[in-house]
Design a protein around this motif. Structure first.
Motif, short mmCIF file in Angstrom:
data_model
loop_
_atom_site.label_atom_id
_atom_site.label_comp_id
_atom_site.label_asym_id
_atom_site.label_seq_id
_atom_site.Cartn_x
_atom_site.Cartn_y
_atom_site.Cartn_z
N ALA A 23 34.50 34.37 45.89
CA ALA A 23 34.86 33.18 45.10
C ALA A 23 35.66 33.58 43.87
O ALA A 23 36.62 32.89 43.49
CB ALA A 23 33.60 32.42 44.71
N ILE A 26 39.21 34.47 44.82
CA ILE A 26 40.02 33.26 45.00
C ILE A 26 40.46 32.71 43.64
O ILE A 26 41.63 32.36 43.45
CB ILE A 26 39.21 32.20 45.78
N PRO A 88 46.76 30.93 51.97
CA PRO A 88 45.41 31.31 51.55
C PRO A 88 44.39 30.52 52.38
O PRO A 88 44.67 29.42 52.84
CB PRO A 88 45.36 30.87 50.09
N SER A 89 43.23 31.11 52.55
CA SER A 89 42.17 30.43 53.30
C SER A 89 41.46 29.43 52.40
O SER A 89 41.11 29.74 51.26
CB SER A 89 41.13 31.45 53.77
N LEU A 90 41.22 28.24 52.92
CA LEU A 90 40.41 27.25 52.21
C LEU A 90 38.98 27.76 52.09
O LEU A 90 38.44 28.32 53.06
CB LEU A 90 40.39 25.93 52.98
N PRO A 91 38.32 27.54 50.96
CA PRO A 91 36.94 28.01 50.82
C PRO A 91 36.02 27.49 51.94
O PRO A 91 35.19 28.25 52.45
CB PRO A 91 36.52 27.45 49.45
N ALA A 92 36.18 26.25 52.32
CA ALA A 92 35.31 25.72 53.38
C ALA A 92 35.56 26.44 54.70
O ALA A 92 34.63 26.67 55.49
CB ALA A 92 35.55 24.22 53.56
N ILE A 94 36.57 29.56 54.94
CA ILE A 94 35.95 30.88 54.79
C ILE A 94 34.45 30.77 55.09
O ILE A 94 33.88 31.61 55.79
CB ILE A 94 36.17 31.42 53.36
N ALA A 95 33.84 29.70 54.59
CA ALA A 95 32.41 29.49 54.86
C ALA A 95 32.17 29.32 56.36
O ALA A 95 31.21 29.86 56.92
CB ALA A 95 31.91 28.26 54.10
N VAL A 302 43.07 27.92 57.57
CA VAL A 302 41.83 28.61 57.92
C VAL A 302 42.17 30.08 58.08
O VAL A 302 43.32 30.44 58.33
CB VAL A 302 41.17 28.02 59.20
#
Lengths: 479, 479
Positions: A23, A26, A88-92, A94-95, A302
């Motif tokens: 996090a 990012i 870039p990968s979205l945080p969601a 990545i989750a 993603v």
């Protein structure tokens, strides 16, 4: 030797802290240099210490690797990376990828992971209906990326057209199967044709009239004079890598229909934009395709690798890929197990990262992101014109090809290269060059959901400055 | 509509908590039912709510998805899952996958991600030298799994043998290329041969003498009488899916050499065991291969999908896969960019999860894990014999095929099926059946690094109980 169990337990409990570091990574990416500077020797020296001769705590490793990867790389996750489609990968997302890695279901057979299989089917239906197909005709598979999805399209087309092919191969085909595709299409088609045993010369590269976008008429004329081939697959590209061109989907569909060829649309990049109504409108005609490639790891942000092969017909997939085996624990054909519709066998739960990102943002959230990026593309286009640059492509997608408005076109390549080198060397922004009708031009693409108008303004300033320097340098030099 | 930025920020800050949930999921897996019970209708009802019409907080989604995937699935991550080679992911490998997803480097060209490319090369060298090759001759690529790695082997073999193949395809080959492989090999070879345009009948399935392990003599006799084919690829399997057999690697290597064929060893499962000296000894002869498949997502317990194609020669890869394009920003051949050695183009940083797991445990830690599992396999084997079961395979790998020692062999299939159904229905352990010389047998494989002797004892008790019940049921029934 000590047992590994305490080490495993230590690593397990470290996961939360490592995700916190993710996090932070990012949050900090905007402050990083876009282009990393290390030499190969430096990288290899850094890696020398990892000889795997002893255990190392996971937190230590994670910190070192974040630093190593964050420094020694072109940071394609940076908001001022205006390069290829590696957002870039979205945080969601990545989750979602983290959950897939943790649970690690295998997507060969439905019986082992019914929820995972149904989640992927739901996503395929969601995108298939955005394309304009009926929900119940949508089939397909998640893939490692666009290359595998396009590869799947070729195999599906072969399976549809040549009944002897699955068992007896190309030797059973008396004609010479060929793929018709724009010369501006992704060159992965060459690899794919080789891999399928057709040879690279089965890829019939059709030159476009404007050097960018393939029209139906151009294709029809080309095929008519291209003797000796059996046009079994026609490919239209929605969003070329070099210029962001969208081929004439309806025109090409008509040609494919006349030829009786399978029509595949490679919308690896632009297909993601269909989540926004504006994006959907840009790809009008795509509903006429027999199959479509969309890469969630491109516009939908993603993590790699995530491609989708979407098809209106599952039967050719089964013809190409179904194999019976006594150790696969299911009635595969009845269940339509994933492994009989896909090049892969045991497969990662690729779809989960897209599912969670889509459920997190909602279609409206994604649409907002896409509209913002389309808007920034238009802004970049106008601002370049206002600052006296020549814009040389006409893409509705956020990708602009341009060059200095120079009276010495024979110097263009040199000047363009200098400008780009100068911008990249600042570490503040990254962009690249590309060929357009035989000349080098500058290519800038909005790739990040974090890019703002201020980022574009900064790029514009760097470009203006670089243009001035390059012009001064160029004066009096031999061309 | 509200901007998505606060939502993105909220999701970013949720990553740590979600990784904590992942850590809890791992800690709790031992308590879960191994076989999930939900019906398809139940699964689809659960998914109905996700219509992507609105935003949903990431924490909520993550909790729901962990629950959904943890419940409605065969839990192949469970310590009493004795099924296929889909082990639980090591925490360090999950962390590696998380970092790859976060940084998201693209591994098409070296210039974009030099550290990532060098990390993968280091891993390939580490495994190549364990195989017994010189460090400087090792090349290859990370793949989505064993299927892609084996596919790569076929394409490399075609590129080596037929100079016209890349450009003109199979039509330029006057002979009939064939793949010789044990009838017990993974049936992905059928898909691969179809995909390459050879057709499934180019896969010459050689029946083994004992129904399990292919010997050099058997292969030589088969090839000698198999008229009309050009034996261009010989495949030996190290660790068959059904019985854990390791083909006679040295004997098969001699046959391949005599034929002038490319020798590929599919060590997708057992190759990982080479990190332990005991495992390395089991695969003696593998050093004679031209190329090898090892799947880190099998024995080495990294999340799917992670395969390795290892080769002693990079040139056939380049012949098969190199394509020049003006938008790929590097001197690809000089740099040996990954995309010219691989079916994929833009690719995920697959190697990172293996790198971090290996650096975390060290080779010694992995070796301890492997030795423990080999030991549990031997324990299971002896205990089954002691409890009056017939053990029917002779694998040195931790995979045992067995059946009740019954005097009514015509009832064996029914009894075996009942026993397995009974064990699986308890939800306490999971295992499967497999064919061995035309009869159904029970197959139990040690797959998890968390499996203990107590877990094996529990399986043995369940099996004994199930055998008793099945025998009682079988009395007096028509066979």
């Amino acid at each position: 030797m000590a047992s590994i169990d305490p080490l495993l337990e230590n690593s397990r409990t470290a996961l939360g802290a490592i995700a916190d570091s993710a996090a932070q990574f990012i949050a900090a990416r905007r402050e990083a240099q876009v282009g990393g500077g290390a030499s190969d020797a430096e990288v290899n020296a850094r890696l020398q210490v990892y000889d795997f001769s002893h255990a190392t705590p996971l937190r230590t490793l994670a910190a070192e690797v974040f630093e190593l990867l964050g420094t020694h790389a072109v940071r394609s996750d940076h908001p001022r990376y205006f390069g290829l489609f590696n957002p870039p990968s979205l945080p969601a997302a990545i989750a979602g990828d983290l959950i897939a890695a943790t649970v690690n279901p295998q997507l060969a057979v439905r019986s082992h992971a019914p929820a995972a299989v149904e989640i992927e089917r739901k996503l395929l239906r969601t995108f298939g209906t955005r394309i304009g197909w009926a929900a119940d005709e949508v089939s397909g598979a998640f893939t490692s990326g666009g290359s595998e999805a396009n590869h799947t399209a070729l195999l599906a087309a072969l399976a549809r057209r040549y009944p002897e092919w699955p068992e007896h191969g190309l030797r059973s085909i008396t004609t010479r199967p060929a793929i018709y595709v724009s010369a501006q299409a992704h060159l992965a088609w060459i690899k794919i044709a080789r891999s399928a045993g057709l040879g690279s010369d089965a890829v019939r590269l059709v030159s476009t009239r404007d050097g960018m976008r393939l029209g139906g008429q151009t294709l029809a004329s080309f095929v008519a004079t291209d003797a000796g081939y059996d046009p079994m697959l026609v490919v239209a590209t929605a969003g070329t890598t070099a210029h962001g061109a969208i081929d004439d989907l309806s025109g090409i569909a008509a040609v494919a229909r006349n030829l009786g060829a399978h029509l595949h649309v490679d919308a690896a990049w632009a297909g993601g934009a269909m989540l926004a109504d504006e994006g959907q409108a840009l790809l009008c005609g795509i509903e006429k395709a027999d199959s479509v490639t969309i890469d969630p790891h491109k516009w939908l942000c993603v993590p790699m690798g995530a491609g989708m092969f979407l098809s209106r017909d599952w039967r050719p997939l089964e013809t190409a890929f179904a194999v019976s085996t006594d150790y696969m624990p299911s009635a595969s054909r009845k269940q339509r197990d994933p492994y009989i519709h896909s090049l892969q066998w045991s497969r990662r739960f690729i779809g989960l990262k897209l599912f969670i990102a889509l459920a997190n943002l909602g279609i409206d959230g994604y649409a907002e992101m896409i509209r913002r990026q389309l808007g920034l593309g238009r802004y970049l286009h106008s601002a370049l014109l206002a600052r006296g640059w020549q814009v040389l492509n006409e893409s509705p997608l956020p990708l602009v090809c341009f060059a200095p408005d120079t009276t010495t076109p024979d110097r263009q390549d040199t000047v363009v290269r200098r400008i780009v080198d100068h911008v990249v060397a600042t570490g503040v922004a990254w962009l690249s060059t590309v060929d357009l009708r035989g000349r080098l031009v500058i290519r800038a693409c909005i790739t990040s959901y974090e890019t703002t108008q201020a980022d574009v303004d900064l790029l514009l300033e760097l470009l203006d400055e670089a243009r001035t320097r390059a012009s001064i340098l160029a004066v009096g030099e031999p061309s």
